[in-house]
Write an enzyme that holds these catalytic residues in place. Structure first.
Site, PDB file in Angstrom:
ATOM      1  N   ASP A 320       0.696  -1.140  -0.057  1.00 21.29           N
ATOM      2  CA  ASP A 320       0.058   0.085  -0.024  1.00 21.29           C
ATOM      3  C   ASP A 320       0.876   1.180   0.031  1.00 21.29           C
ATOM      4  O   ASP A 320       0.400   2.232  -0.734  1.00 21.29           O
ATOM      5  CB  ASP A 320      -0.916   0.052   1.223  1.00 21.29           C
ATOM      6  N   GLU A 461      -6.814 -11.156  -4.677  1.00 15.98           N
ATOM      7  CA  GLU A 461      -6.477 -11.987  -3.838  1.00 15.98           C
ATOM      8  C   GLU A 461      -7.381 -13.161  -3.757  1.00 15.98           C
ATOM      9  O   GLU A 461      -7.314 -14.167  -3.150  1.00 15.98           O
ATOM     10  CB  GLU A 461      -6.438 -11.483  -2.214  1.00 15.98           C
ATOM     11  N   GLN A 563     -10.301  -7.024  -6.286  1.00 20.30           N
ATOM     12  CA  GLN A 563      -9.614  -5.380  -6.598  1.00 20.30           C
ATOM     13  C   GLN A 563      -8.918  -5.126  -7.888  1.00 20.30           C
ATOM     14  O   GLN A 563      -8.792  -6.455  -8.681  1.00 20.30           O
ATOM     15  CB  GLN A 563      -8.804  -5.136  -5.410  1.00 20.30           C
TER      16      GLN A 563
HETATM   17  O1  IFM Z   1      -2.434  -4.543   0.630  1.00 25.48           O
HETATM   18  C1  IFM Z   1      -4.004  -4.654   0.893  1.00 25.48           C
HETATM   19  C2  IFM Z   1      -4.207  -6.084  -0.214  1.00 25.48           C
HETATM   20  O2  IFM Z   1      -3.937  -5.638  -1.297  1.00 25.48           O
HETATM   21  C3  IFM Z   1      -5.710  -6.251  -0.006  1.00 25.48           C
HETATM   22  N1  IFM Z   1      -6.259  -6.432   1.411  1.00 25.48           N
HETATM   23  C4  IFM Z   1      -5.823  -5.200   2.408  1.00 25.48           C
HETATM   24  C5  IFM Z   1      -4.178  -5.138   2.202  1.00 25.48           C
HETATM   25  C6  IFM Z   1      -4.083  -3.968   3.156  1.00 25.48           C
HETATM   26  O3  IFM Z   1      -4.425  -2.876   2.915  1.00 25.48           O
END
Ligand code: IFM
Length: 709
Positions: A320, A461, A563
């Site tokens: 992030d 994911e 996402q």
């Molecule tokens: O890094 C992210 C991931 O891409 C999606 N789940 C939450 C994480 C932390 O924000």
């Protein structure tokens, strides 16, 4: 000009966790959740410390919360009045995010009349170890009043308790509690000093986990009785010393300094939008959060995925930071961006260790990085809602794209600042080792002329252990190319052999092309998965907290993704693709995206800006900018609580505003602005740093001017 004020005017017990996030104050050294002064751990009260970690027993390691020096409540004629227990007549909680001030005003009806408690507090931006609070009591009748104020060492933890020992004491002028962590013996101390503007009988009560002052006085009707507290937090791991003596500093002088420091920060970071107050408010609220968590004065520290709002995601640093947050810092206070990168350089050993653990070479950065690059992510990172058992997930071992994100973040920094010195400060080694890592992932099948990367988890994911994730392969190529470019620029004998290998890797890695319809398949076999709507997949949930991904999640066998994945790749490598291809992929993937991560919307918005798709760009930008303003974000992954602030979404909103809508790019060190504003925006004004120079950008309609300041 709109006011940067966030307020809630009714008391709603259900909003306590959310308010803790959205009313947060912070100064990078700690974050103070927007909880009320009388709250304790039951109400998720926390002074969350940046970069201080501990493991309690076998539980997940996480950041530590300091003893809470704001703990305060009131008694009237012997009876305690506190939220949430006592229903108020009126209640107001406010965050003045222009000045970094949190305040509340609560009125209770007692048997004899009304009492009012007001409190203002701030996390000092000018002296980062300090917290200040002014707490005021008044009543509309004469009463025996008592203000109890102290330090609460019984802190909220998700995987605690982290303090195996609490030492407390008082020399009357200053009270203190020191918590000692179990794993590394780190001390975290809260001290407080209190001044009154009235006569009272004062005593100190040193309890097992609290040290409190009892301030007893006769209150006359309609008179205000204020106490002013200056508190100090320190740890045995500090990079910088506290400034000043808390018994001498006054609330007013500290407040004046604090406001002046926020004014300095806003002077360079505020974005004015003409014609859309709602967007301007949300965007600057996002910027406020980015400023609250920036590691100023600190060495080699980064920012956790949930900022300083608590221990969610183990207080760990994810991709992030380099993908979503760093751009804001690069273009406002580049020294902060450098601190973030220094953290990665200094945790290279952790990344080397992780690569070795998996039989790989080079640097495989932690998916959830803690101090020293320690991997905080477990192999069982989600708890199954049905069996209540930890579920095997592959975030830790297969999310290979994290190392590339760091290289990408580094190059954004170097390109925008011209700070090539960082390469000699460890960054070149970092890039080389990341390239060696990706090289060690390459697979060549006997019948194929190219290299593949198998068994990965991409940004989406929900689909684990896939082959040739388009995003991951493209990022690997980016790392090879970057390493090559740097080796060529800074030749050294030790890299001679590597050059051929990198060239071969870059030229021969499989980069998926768009199919006949112009769509880039997210990974091998993605198009063969069930093509079904997000709503349909959602309707298949048996439990709303169920995890959508993993081995048998509802999305796993479908084309529904969590996402931005291909879309993220396109917005990052926009020059590789035609506008038509980008638009087609946006149209294809958007309806198939759950946006289950707060990181998603900004990527869709950015690509929409690049393809002039105004229908998606604006709502997705607002979704990102309002991530912490709107209730109802995802709070659970299986049975794991994941609530908190969303700094990646905040950073993403900034990227869209500056690079998408304002159309800021650079060409050979020259700042270019080609605006593409949403329909209702008449103009924008902001400052931006580039190549060590500060520019004022003014956009009116389709015209822009960029002036060096
Ligand atoms: O890094 C992210 C991931 O891409 C999606 N789940 C939450 C994480 C932390 O924000």
């Amino acid at each position: 000009m709109i006011d940067f004020i966030l307020s809630e005017n009714v008391f709603n017990k259900d909003n306590i966790p959310w308010n803790g996030n959205r009313f947060l104050i912070g100064n990078g050294y700690f974050g103070i959740r927007g909880t009320l002064e009388e709250y304790t751990k039951e109400n998720m009260c926390a002074v969350n410390m940046a970069g201080i970690y501990d493991r309690a027993g076998d539980a997940w390691r996480e950041t530590v919360n300091a003893p809470n020096p704001l703990y305060t409540y009131v008694k009237v004629n012997g009876k305690k009045y506190a939220l949430p227990e006592n229903e108020p007549v009126s209640h107001e909680q406010t965050l003045d995010f222009e000045n970094g001030l949190h305040s509340r005003k609560t009125v209770w009806q007692t048997e004899n009349g009304k009492i009012t408690v007001k409190c203002e507090r701030f996390a000092s931006m000018s002296r980062r170890h300090l917290i200040a609070m002014r707490y005021t009591f008044s009543s509309d009748f004469e009463c025996d009043a008592e203000i109890i104020t102290g330090i609460d060492g019984d802190v909220w933890d998700i995987n605690g308790p982290h303090f195996v020992k609490l030492n407390s004491g008082s020399d009357y002028a200053v009270n203190y509690i020191t918590g000692i962590t179990g794993e590394k013996n780190i001390s975290v101390t809260a001290r407080d000093s209190v001044k009154l503007n009235f006569d009272a009988e004062c005593s100190v009560d040193i309890g097992e986990k609290t040290v409190c002052r009892h301030i007893v006085f006769k209150a006359e009707p309609q008179k205000e009785y204020s106490i002013e507290k200056i508190a100090e937090i320190t740890t045995s791991e500090d990079d910088f010393e506290p400034k000043g003596d808390i018994t001498e500093i006054t609330y007013q002088e500290l407040k004046a300094e604090h406001i002046a420091e926020w004014a300095r920060i806003w002077d360079i970071s505020k974005i004015t939008i003409d014609g859309d107050d709602e967007a301007m408010y949300a965007l600057n609220y996002s910027i406020y959060h980015l400023n609250c968590i920036a590691p100023r004065e600190m060495k080699s520290k980064s920012i956790a995925a949930r900022g300083l709002s608590g221990q969610v995601y183990k207080g760990a640093v994810f991709w992030d930071t380099e993908m979503f947050m760093i751009d804001y810092y690069i273009h406002t206070e580049p020294e902060i961006a450098k601190t973030l990168l220094q953290y990665r350089i200094d945790t290279l050993n952790g990344a080397r260790k992780k690569a070795k653990e998996y039989g790989l070479k080079g640097a495989y950065y932690a998916w959830e990085s803690q101090e020293g690059g320690y991997e905080g992510c477990s192999d069982y990172n989600v708890t199954d809602v049905f069996t209540k058992r930890p579920m095997r997930t592959h975030f830790r071992d297969k999310q290979y794209h994290v190392s590339a994100a760091i290289v990408y973040g580094l190059m954004k920094y170097i390109n925008a600042t011209g700070d090539y010195d960082i390469l000699n400060e460890g960054a070149i080694e970092m890039v080389i080792e990341c390239s060696e890592f990706y090289r060690s992932l390459l697979i060549k099948k006997a019948d194929k002329p190219y290299y593949e990367i198998h068994d990965v988890v991409g940004p989406d994911e929900y689909h684990e252990r896939v082959n040739n994730n388009a995003y991951t392969n493209r990022m690997a190529k980016f790392v090879f190319d970057t390493a090559l470019e740097l080796i060529e620029k800074y030749p050294s004998d030790q890299y001679d052999g590597l050059k051929t290998m990198l060239k071969d890797s870059s030229e021969n890695i499989f980069i998926r092309k768009p199919n006949d319809s112009g769509i880039i398949e997210q990974f091998d076999g993605y198009f063969k998965l069930e093509d079904v709507s997000v709503d349909e997949v959602r309707s298949r949930l048996i439990d709303p907290k169920e995890y959508w991904g993993g081995a048998y999640g509802v999305a796993a066998d479908t084309q529904v993704i969590k996402q931005a994945d291909v879309v993220a790749m396109l917005s990052m490598f926009k020059d590789d693709y035609t506008s038509e291809i980008m638009a087609k992929n946006l149209e294809y993937y958007e309806p198939r995206t759950e946006h289950g991560s707060s990181l998603s919307a900004c990527m869709y918005s950015l690509l929409s800006c690049y393809t002039k798709n105004t229908e998606i760009a604006y709502p997705m930008f607002m979704k990102s900018a309002k991530a912490d303003l709107v209730k109802g974000g995802k709070e659970w992954a299986g049975l794991v609580y994941i609530g908190g602030t969303h700094p990646a979404a905040a950073g993403g909103a900034w990227i869209v505003a500056a690079k998408g809508f304002a159309g800021i790019t650079e060409d050979d060190g020259k700042l270019i602005c080609k605006p593409n504003l949403p329909e209702k925006w008449n103009g924008m004004n902001f400052k931006i740093m580039c190549q060590n120079k500060l520019y004022a950008v003014q956009i009116i309609g389709g015209n822009a001017s960029v002036t060096e300041l």
